[in-house]
Write an enzyme that holds these catalytic residues in place. Structure first.
Site, PDB file in Angstrom:
ATOM      1  N   ASN A 284      56.758 -26.618  55.503  1.00  0.00           N
ATOM      2  CA  ASN A 284      57.401 -27.736  54.868  1.00  0.00           C
ATOM      3  C   ASN A 284      57.808 -27.330  53.510  1.00  0.00           C
ATOM      4  OD1 ASN A 284      57.627 -29.689  52.824  1.00  0.00           O
ATOM      5  ND2 ASN A 284      56.439 -31.211  54.085  1.00  0.00           N
ATOM      6  N   GLU A 317      61.057 -30.999  55.683  1.00  0.00           N
ATOM      7  CA  GLU A 317      61.403 -31.878  54.177  1.00  0.00           C
ATOM      8  C   GLU A 317      62.414 -30.886  53.590  1.00  0.00           C
ATOM      9  OE1 GLU A 317      59.105 -33.845  50.629  1.00  0.00           O
ATOM     10  OE2 GLU A 317      57.801 -32.653  51.845  1.00  0.00           O
ATOM     11  N   ASP A 474      54.840 -30.417  59.797  1.00  0.00           N
ATOM     12  CA  ASP A 474      53.845 -31.089  58.617  1.00  0.00           C
ATOM     13  C   ASP A 474      53.320 -32.139  59.391  1.00  0.00           C
ATOM     14  OD1 ASP A 474      52.592 -32.247  56.602  1.00  0.00           O
ATOM     15  OD2 ASP A 474      54.310 -32.414  55.402  1.00  0.00           O
ATOM     16  N   ASN A 476      50.983 -34.079  58.525  1.00  0.00           N
ATOM     17  CA  ASN A 476      50.088 -34.980  57.715  1.00  0.00           C
ATOM     18  C   ASN A 476      48.775 -35.792  58.217  1.00  0.00           C
ATOM     19  OD1 ASN A 476      51.396 -35.431  55.071  1.00  0.00           O
ATOM     20  ND2 ASN A 476      53.015 -36.038  56.105  1.00  0.00           N
ATOM     21  N   ASP A 606      54.696 -26.924  48.057  1.00  0.00           N
ATOM     22  CA  ASP A 606      53.253 -27.662  48.115  1.00  0.00           C
ATOM     23  C   ASP A 606      52.553 -27.090  49.256  1.00  0.00           C
ATOM     24  OD1 ASP A 606      54.960 -29.225  49.242  1.00  0.00           O
ATOM     25  OD2 ASP A 606      53.761 -31.088  48.449  1.00  0.00           O
ATOM     26  N   HIS A 607      53.477 -26.744  50.292  1.00  0.00           N
ATOM     27  CA  HIS A 607      52.871 -26.116  51.568  1.00  0.00           C
ATOM     28  C   HIS A 607      53.170 -24.586  51.985  1.00  0.00           C
ATOM     29  CE1 HIS A 607      52.491 -30.257  53.501  1.00  0.00           C
ATOM     30  NE2 HIS A 607      53.325 -30.753  52.494  1.00  0.00           N
TER      31      HIS A 607
END
Length: 617
Positions: A284, A317, A474, A476, A606-607
């Site tokens: 991501n 993303e 991702d 989630n 952040d990933h």
């Protein structure tokens, strides 16, 4: 007895105009009657009806080279004309005509064997990428980077080709009233590289007895043809390439020409390349253009990428807006870019100054950093969500799908670009950017619907398809508390009054975990990372080796981007490789690249990337 000539001319067709087919016919078909050329192209036309045009001799070496040069001249001339006539910025215009560009709709095209009405054929000729979706979803992939080469230094290679008899010229009246057919052409190779190329073709007819036997086998009037194909080898090859084993190639051409002809301007060549996928990466990126603008972080990522030499990259993303195909209905609407207008989600928007900047960044990324990969986009209307899958050009793709349905609508994208399904020769790869569960009922419902569709999808895939699934991205979801750095804190988070099943940080609520387990059960799937970790832990227990989880270990794929505040240092494992149980024996290892509360190897996102290493079959 000799068949005097047979020719399939394959040439460049720029998406900016339609007239190149007619134009090229007039120039080439007079002499190009006994040769097969595979040119440096992405979109090709194969006109089988031109077989009926015959000459009494094959082209010699000089004439063959002249034809190649003529093809190059026309191609360059056409691209220059298109560039001059295009109203867009010159940089974007040139990029559209680039063979490596994903913006010219580098998706798998489809070809059919059923009857196709004339009206649909006309749509195909005029609408290029979109019109093929009208027909059905039998997929055939493009063939890329096949280069016309000099006819010197040839090596002979025997190839058997079967075809059916050629009829006399089809009358104009029959053409107007008949249906057109798209039949299959295959180019099959164990390995594939741009060094390979088919040139001069010589045809000989079998004896009558063999011909009659062949007719009985096929069940129709046919002619069996032996073709001797010469293959070029570049003198400038590396020693390693020179010493490679000869590549085996077989060409199977089987087209019925009575009242039938191929008129699609999409690729009708299926290239079977026996290169197995060995390394898959999911990441991501949290905006690919933002990552690229941070030169230090991007250089770190490219260093990691170049050392890894991955076969497939799945990026979530990417945050690129899809290309506009029509103007918004209400120009006064402030939110018109979000909701209005028709979009091509496989291409990047470049219709305004802001989007053009991102477009040009992607041009540089794909043409420089990922030049050896084919790019497949699925994008949202705005700079939100969206995915990009990159596949090495020497890896064969059998089909592409952009949604979670199995109707004849594989070309239709998820409206936020959350689904890309790639079919390889021995497994399916599903990349998803699963919606975040959020903290309100609207997002709860969005996640529920997505999970339900996914459950149905993997059920159908398991029951009707004969290939295992690798589901990545991702997702989630942190399936267990062990996937959370601070389980107690994560599990009690909430906003407002919500049912008990929705209490918790998005990604670890009872609601999400329950649905995730349903998906695994429906698809006979396994969390491969946890499966391998459990095996390792059991072995360590036997050897009296104890492990104490540490926040800095590379066991989490998402880390809070804030280094201060109550959320700092928190982490989750929510990026996964979920695989069919029968595929577990193919897995060598899974590696989580990032570690430490200081986001080492997260490359600005952040990933962090997660890498799947596969064993040889």
């Amino acid at each position: 007895m000799k068949i005097t000539s047979l020719h399939f001319l394959i040439f460049h067709k720029n998406l900016n105009y339609v007239s190149s087919k007619v134009k090229a016919k007039k120039i080439f078909y007079q002499r190009a009657l006994n040769n097969i050329y595979l040119c440096t192209i992405r979109t090709m036309i194969v006109d089988i009806a031109e077989i009926k045009k015959r000459d009494n001799h094959a082209l010699d070496t000089q004439e063959s080279q002249e034809l190649v040069n003529k093809i190059k001249e026309i191609k360059n001339s056409d691209e220059q004309n298109n560039s001059n006539n295009n109203n867009n910025n010159s940089s974007s215009s040139n990029f559209c005509s680039n063979n490596n560009s994903p913006f010219s709709h580098k998706e798998t095209k489809l070809m059919v064997k059923e009857e196709v009405p004339n009206s649909i054929v006309k749509n195909i000729l005029n609408n290029n990428s979109c019109a093929t979706s009208i027909i059905n979803n039998k997929f055939y992939t493009q063939i890329n980077n096949i280069i016309p080469v000099k006819p010197e230094a040839m090596k002979e290679e025997n190839i058997n080709v079967s075809t059916v008899n050629t009829e006399n010229d089809i009358s104009k009246e029959k053409k107007e009233n008949s249906h057109y057919f798209c039949d299959e052409i295959k180019v099959m190779k164990k390995e594939y590289s741009k060094d390979d190329f088919v040139t001069d073709v010589k045809l000989e007819m079998n004896d009558k007895e063999e011909e009659e036997e062949e007719k009985q086998k096929i069940g129709q009037e046919s002619t069996h043809i032996n073709i001797k194909v010469e293959k070029d080898t570049f003198n400038e090859c590396n020693n390693s390439n020179v010493n490679e084993k000869k590549r085996n190639r077989s060409v199977d051409i089987h087209n019925e020409l009575s009242n039938k002809r191929i008129l699609t301007e999409d690729v009708v060549v299926k290239c079977n390349i026996k290169n197995d996928v060995k390394i898959i990466v999911t990441w991501n990126m949290n905006s690919i253009t933002v990552r690229y603008k941070n030169k230090k972080k991007w250089d770190e990522f490219m260093n990691f990428f170049n050392n890894l030499n991955a076969d497939v990259l799945c990026f979530q993303e990417v945050r690129l807006p899809a290309m506009n195909l029509s103007e918004p209905c209400d120009n006064k609407n402030k939110n018109k870019n979000k909701n209005d207008g028709i979009r091509d989600r496989g291409k990047i928007k470049n219709s305004d100054q802001k989007s053009l900047a991102d477009y040009e960044i992607m041009e540089q990324i794909l043409n420089d950093d990922f030049k050896d990969y084919n790019a497949y986009f699925s994008l949202a209307n705005i700079k939100y969500s969206g995915q990009l899958v990159l596949v090495k050009k020497n890896i064969h793709i059998e089909s592409i799908r952009y949604n979670l349905f199995f109707e004849n609508n594989a070309h239709i994208h998820h409206d936020e670009g959350r689904v890309i399904l790639v079919e390889f020769s021995n497994f399916f790869l599903l990349s998803t950017y699963t919606p975040n569960n959020g903290f309100d009922h609207v997002k709860f419902e969005r996640r529920r619907l997505f999970d339900e569709q996914l459950q149905k999808f993997v059920t159908i895939l398991r029951n009707e398809k004969q290939k295992p699934l690798v589901w990545t991205g991702d997702l989630n979801i942190a399936p267990e508390d062990i996937d959370l750095s601070h389980p107690a804190e994560f599990r009690r988070m909430k906003k407002g009054n919500v049912p008990k099943e929705f209490i918790g940080q998005p990604g670890c609520t009872d609601f999400e975990r329950k649905n995730f387990q349903k998906i695994l059960t429906a698809g006979n799937l396994v969390d491969s990372y946890r499966y391998l970790q459990n095996i390792k832990l059991n072995e360590d227990k036997k050897n009296n080796i104890k492990h104490t989880p540490n926040i800095n270990d590379n066991i989490y794929t998402w880390r809070c981007p804030f280094l201060l505040g109550k959320s700092c240092n928190k982490a989750m494992r929510i990026d996964h490789f979920i695989v069919s149980k029968e595929f577990l024996n193919r897995i060598n290892k899974i590696h989580i690249q990032g570690f430490s509360v200081f986001h080492n190897n997260f490359y600005g996102s952040d990933h962090c990337p997660v890498i799947l290493y596969l064993k040889n079959e």
